[in-house]
Design an enzyme around this catalytic site. Sequence first.
Site, PDB file in Angstrom:
ATOM      1  N   ARG A  66      -8.520  12.519  12.455  1.00 42.66           N
ATOM      2  CA  ARG A  66      -7.309  12.178  12.506  1.00 42.66           C
ATOM      3  C   ARG A  66      -6.390  13.402  12.406  1.00 42.66           C
ATOM      4  NH1 ARG A  66      -5.652   7.025   9.255  1.00 42.66           N
ATOM      5  NH2 ARG A  66      -3.695   7.230  10.475  1.00 42.66           N
ATOM      6  N   GLN A  77       4.686   8.738   7.091  1.00 44.49           N
ATOM      7  CA  GLN A  77       4.070  10.021   6.315  1.00 44.49           C
ATOM      8  C   GLN A  77       4.520  11.434   6.436  1.00 44.49           C
ATOM      9  OE1 GLN A  77       0.337   9.104   8.031  1.00 44.49           O
ATOM     10  NE2 GLN A  77      -0.206   7.040   7.008  1.00 44.49           N
ATOM     11  N   LYS A 126       0.883  -1.149  -0.037  1.00 41.31           N
ATOM     12  CA  LYS A 126       0.056  -0.104   0.104  1.00 41.31           C
ATOM     13  C   LYS A 126       0.853   1.259  -0.031  1.00 41.31           C
ATOM     14  CE  LYS A 126      -2.746   0.605   3.707  1.00 41.31           C
ATOM     15  NZ  LYS A 126      -2.713   1.892   4.393  1.00 41.31           N
ATOM     16  N   SER A 127       1.984   1.288   0.835  1.00 43.31           N
ATOM     17  CA  SER A 127       2.835   2.527   0.857  1.00 43.31           C
ATOM     18  C   SER A 127       3.392   2.874  -0.399  1.00 43.31           C
ATOM     19  CB  SER A 127       3.791   2.226   1.903  1.00 43.31           C
ATOM     20  OG  SER A 127       3.265   2.094   3.265  1.00 43.31           O
ATOM     21  N   ARG A 184      -7.737  -2.918   9.557  1.00 47.11           N
ATOM     22  CA  ARG A 184      -6.906  -4.067  10.499  1.00 47.11           C
ATOM     23  C   ARG A 184      -7.539  -4.890  11.580  1.00 47.11           C
ATOM     24  NH1 ARG A 184      -2.048  -3.218   7.270  1.00 47.11           N
ATOM     25  NH2 ARG A 184      -1.671  -0.965   6.835  1.00 47.11           N
ATOM     26  N   GLY A 210      -5.281   7.848   5.630  1.00 48.44           N
ATOM     27  CA  GLY A 210      -4.454   8.946   6.247  1.00 48.44           C
ATOM     28  C   GLY A 210      -3.136   9.119   5.383  1.00 48.44           C
ATOM     29  N   ASP A 230       1.539  -0.905  12.835  1.00 47.07           N
ATOM     30  CA  ASP A 230       0.513  -1.486  11.839  1.00 47.07           C
ATOM     31  C   ASP A 230       0.068  -2.784  12.291  1.00 47.07           C
ATOM     32  OD1 ASP A 230      -0.004   1.035  10.444  1.00 47.07           O
ATOM     33  OD2 ASP A 230       1.008   0.340   8.653  1.00 47.07           O
ATOM     34  N   SER A 280       7.289   8.768  11.878  1.00 41.83           N
ATOM     35  CA  SER A 280       6.287   8.728  10.851  1.00 41.83           C
ATOM     36  C   SER A 280       6.496   8.889   9.412  1.00 41.83           C
ATOM     37  CB  SER A 280       5.339   9.809  11.120  1.00 41.83           C
ATOM     38  OG  SER A 280       4.286   9.952  10.264  1.00 41.83           O
ATOM     39  N   ARG A 327      -6.796   2.141  17.803  1.00 40.14           N
ATOM     40  CA  ARG A 327      -6.293   0.633  17.976  1.00 40.14           C
ATOM     41  C   ARG A 327      -5.738   0.252  19.176  1.00 40.14           C
ATOM     42  NH1 ARG A 327      -3.541   0.448  11.759  1.00 40.14           N
ATOM     43  NH2 ARG A 327      -5.463   0.637  10.847  1.00 40.14           N
TER      44      ARG A 327
HETATM   45  C1  S3P Z   1       2.444   4.493   6.273  1.00 37.39           C
HETATM   46  C2  S3P Z   1       2.820   5.196   7.399  1.00 37.39           C
HETATM   47  C3  S3P Z   1       2.558   4.590   8.612  1.00 37.39           C
HETATM   48  C4  S3P Z   1       1.313   3.450   8.797  1.00 37.39           C
HETATM   49  C5  S3P Z   1       0.554   3.446   7.436  1.00 37.39           C
HETATM   50  C6  S3P Z   1       1.245   3.714   6.089  1.00 37.39           C
HETATM   51  C7  S3P Z   1       3.281   5.287   5.048  1.00 37.39           C
HETATM   52  O1  S3P Z   1       1.731   5.776   9.439  1.00 37.39           O
HETATM   53  O2  S3P Z   1       0.679   3.377   9.907  1.00 37.39           O
HETATM   54  O3  S3P Z   1      -0.401   2.500   7.176  1.00 37.39           O
HETATM   55  O4  S3P Z   1       2.516   4.590   3.769  1.00 37.39           O
HETATM   56  O5  S3P Z   1       3.944   6.118   5.115  1.00 37.39           O
HETATM   57  P1  S3P Z   1       2.693   6.909  10.235  1.00 37.39           P
HETATM   58  O6  S3P Z   1       3.383   7.609   9.377  1.00 37.39           O
HETATM   59  O7  S3P Z   1       1.489   7.608  10.861  1.00 37.39           O
HETATM   60  O8  S3P Z   1       3.624   6.117  11.139  1.00 37.39           O
END
Ligand code: S3P
Length: 425
Positions: free
Chosen positions: A121, A168, A22-23, A387, A93, A311, A166, A342
């Site tokens: 969020r 993200q 997914k990432s 999840r 997110g 995750d 993070s 979670r």
């Molecule tokens: C992700 C980062 C993670 C993860 C999410 C995917 C990403 O979040 O929980 O499912 O693709 O960069 P955080 O950056 O909040 O840890």
Amino acid sequence: MTELFVNLAPVLRGAVRVPGDKSASHRAVLISAMADGESTIEGLSTGDDVQRTLSIVEALGASISTLDGKLSILGPHEGLVAATHPLDCGNSGTAMRLLAGVLTGVPGTHELVGDESLMKRPMGRVIDPLRSMGAEISGAANDLPPVAIVGGSTLAGIDYQVPTPSAQVKSAVLFAGLKAVGTTTVHEAIRTRKTTENMLTEALVSVTSKDEGVGRVVSLQPGRPMPRHWHIPGDPSQAAFFAVLGLIHPNASIGVVKLLDEDERTGYIGVLQRMGGLISQKVKDAHPALQIRSSRLLATEIFAAEIPSVDEVPVLTIAAAAATGVTSFRDMSELRIKESDRFAGSMMLASSVGCEVWSEGDDFFVRGLGSATNFVHFAVDGGLDHRIVMAAAVAATAGRGGVIANWETVESSYPQFFDDLSSIQ
Ligand code: S3P
């Protein structure tokens, strides 16, 4: 509200190929849309989260087409342009936070919205660093979505220490840095997934990355990504559901094939091995594959830093529920702000199958039942969290069955999850 009855499976055999990571999928779409020219993608995640990112880049001017099962994205020569409507990130997110970084460099007015879960969020974690780069960006009260951005102002590279690990946040800053003046540097105290830096490097952006102890420093020079062909391997976080299922099920020998190879994503395997799990990782067809057999698990102490992004914690809670002894989950505050709370959801799952659970501050504890065969039949609500649904399905399949309400939320990341689960029974 619909309910799904998940029955226990007497035997589990076979191998699963989970959807594309997914990432990596979000990043492939975004980087391709920012590039000048045609990129192709194979193995894109089939979940709604990534489909949202795809629809959004189309609304921003990228052309999308599919030929012979290959997705093509044509990044416009003049660059992306503002859409005429709010950009709906659904449950994702990752889409919202990464797009916040991308849109600071796209001239015009943008608004990022999402579903009921995403609208709760926190976005301050991306708004703050982007603003300090000079971006015009704001959220609603308490920096919750919608996120409003006026893109195209002059941005300056920053030297940024991410307060809470993070990927993200790191990625939003790096994407904004593509259009900034000067170097953008991100420091992480604990390494998170390196998908963005790896994929930008593949798209010939100048990025350096240096590990420092358990942390990492990533520096990026402004530039436009080059189009390329992306091949996306399987998602290790989705493999975690089958890993725990195979270990706690009394009669299982299963595999998961063609996975993404990234150390930051496989901390859960070390945790499960430490619990006594018979799980091994081998390279097969040029990609990591997992082999998993029924095991007797022992309790352990699990730190968030071992599994950055946490995750895999909901499903590790099910492993803890089947283990002998008390498993401690430490420093789990980030769990509270995922697609659902979670922290509460993981405790709820363990309690539903019959475990004693309790918490102290950011830690929670699960007294395992010694075997999944000691689980009770249960009923839970998956809420808006894929999840939680998949972890509940693992508990039901290995234990005494269960009923899951709001199970459809698996659509966000893994629409074929229940088909894959049936395929090994
Ligand atoms: C992700 C980062 C993670 C993860 C999410 C995917 C990403 O979040 O929980 O499912 O693709 O960069 P955080 O950056 O909040 O840890």
